[in-house]
Design a protein around this motif. Structure first.
Motif, mmCIF file in Angstrom:
data_model
loop_
_atom_site.group_PDB
_atom_site.id
_atom_site.type_symbol
_atom_site.label_atom_id
_atom_site.label_comp_id
_atom_site.label_asym_id
_atom_site.label_seq_id
_atom_site.Cartn_x
_atom_site.Cartn_y
_atom_site.Cartn_z
ATOM 1 N N UNK A 19 0.690 -1.289 -0.003
ATOM 2 C CA UNK A 19 0.115 -0.255 -0.161
ATOM 3 C C UNK A 19 0.540 1.260 -0.255
ATOM 4 N N UNK A 20 0.402 2.401 -0.538
ATOM 5 C CA UNK A 20 0.798 3.539 0.214
ATOM 6 C C UNK A 20 1.350 4.024 0.748
ATOM 7 N N UNK A 21 0.402 3.805 1.654
ATOM 8 C CA UNK A 21 0.616 4.165 3.238
ATOM 9 C C UNK A 21 2.038 3.354 3.807
ATOM 10 N N UNK A 22 2.711 1.703 3.687
ATOM 11 C CA UNK A 22 3.517 1.353 3.902
ATOM 12 C C UNK A 22 4.932 2.184 3.344
ATOM 13 N N UNK A 23 4.628 2.004 2.023
ATOM 14 C CA UNK A 23 5.779 2.582 1.481
ATOM 15 C C UNK A 23 5.928 3.940 1.658
ATOM 16 N N UNK A 24 4.982 5.366 2.639
ATOM 17 C CA UNK A 24 5.466 6.031 3.051
ATOM 18 C C UNK A 24 5.561 5.719 4.326
ATOM 19 N N UNK A 25 5.473 4.955 5.150
ATOM 20 C CA UNK A 25 6.217 5.075 6.428
ATOM 21 C C UNK A 25 7.677 3.926 6.455
#
Length: 198
Positions: free
Chosen positions: A55-61
């Protein structure tokens, strides 16, 4: 013929590193850029990005972790054991803020992500450990007062550092004024002995 497991692991490691090298640049330039843009910049397929970061969120983290690693590397290059503890603390914060300025738009987006209290603490832990080390050194040397809990002082130092950056980034304070406000606030918070040079 499929490559042996070791080569697949090495390829996967290189792909992940390429994605994390490219993502900060791409997402800072355009925080709404899609994973396709990250994939192109990294020289991998979109599917490869999703394989590592579903997910995009996992990439951001993961990007937040990478940016923190970069900031900590810069902080570790500063001699935290030299000179007065107040000066060492400001050197640490100055280098951290300079590192954060590399990706101002991206970091604003990351800071808006919903994280629980523990995740927030974990994210700041590498920086917090270094701040704690300097505060304890200042206490042992009699430069800082020891009446407030160390964890509180560390959290307040991080919060004041963020506030100084936000005021500067919003144009409400100059770089010099934000730095001086941060230093003055920290010295008062730490009840530091007078006379620390800036």
């Amino acid at each position: 013929m499929t490559p042996p497991p070791r080569k697949r692991r090495a390829d996967a490691h290189r792909s992940r590193a390429a994605i994390l090298d490219a993502a900060p640049r791409v997402l800072d330039a355009d925080p709404d850029a899609g994973l396709e843009a990250v994939a192109v910049a990294a020289g991998v397929t979109r599917q490869t990005v999703y394989a590592h970061f579903p997910s995009r969120e996992e990439l951001l983290f993961a990007v937040a972790d990478r940016v923190t690693e970069e900031a900590v590397a810069v902080m570790d290059a500063v001699d935290l054991d030299a000179g007065p503890a107040a000066d060492a603390l400001m050197r640490l914060l100055d280098t951290g803020m300079r590192a954060a300025r590399r990706y101002p738009v991206l970091l604003q987006r990351i800071s808006a992500l919903p994280v629980g209290p523990q995740a927030g603490r974990d994210q700041h832990r590498p920086v917090a450990d270094r701040i704690e080390r300097v505060i304890l050194r200042g206490r042992e040397a009699g430069e800082f007062d020891d009446r407030l809990p160390v964890d509180w002082l560390v959290a307040a130092t991080i919060g004041l550092g963020h506030l100084a950056s936000e005021e500067r980034d919003a144009g409400r304070m100059s770089e010099t004024a934000a730095r001086e406000a941060l230093r003055t606030s920290l010295l008062r918070l730490l009840d530091a002995a007078d006379g620390a040079d800036g």
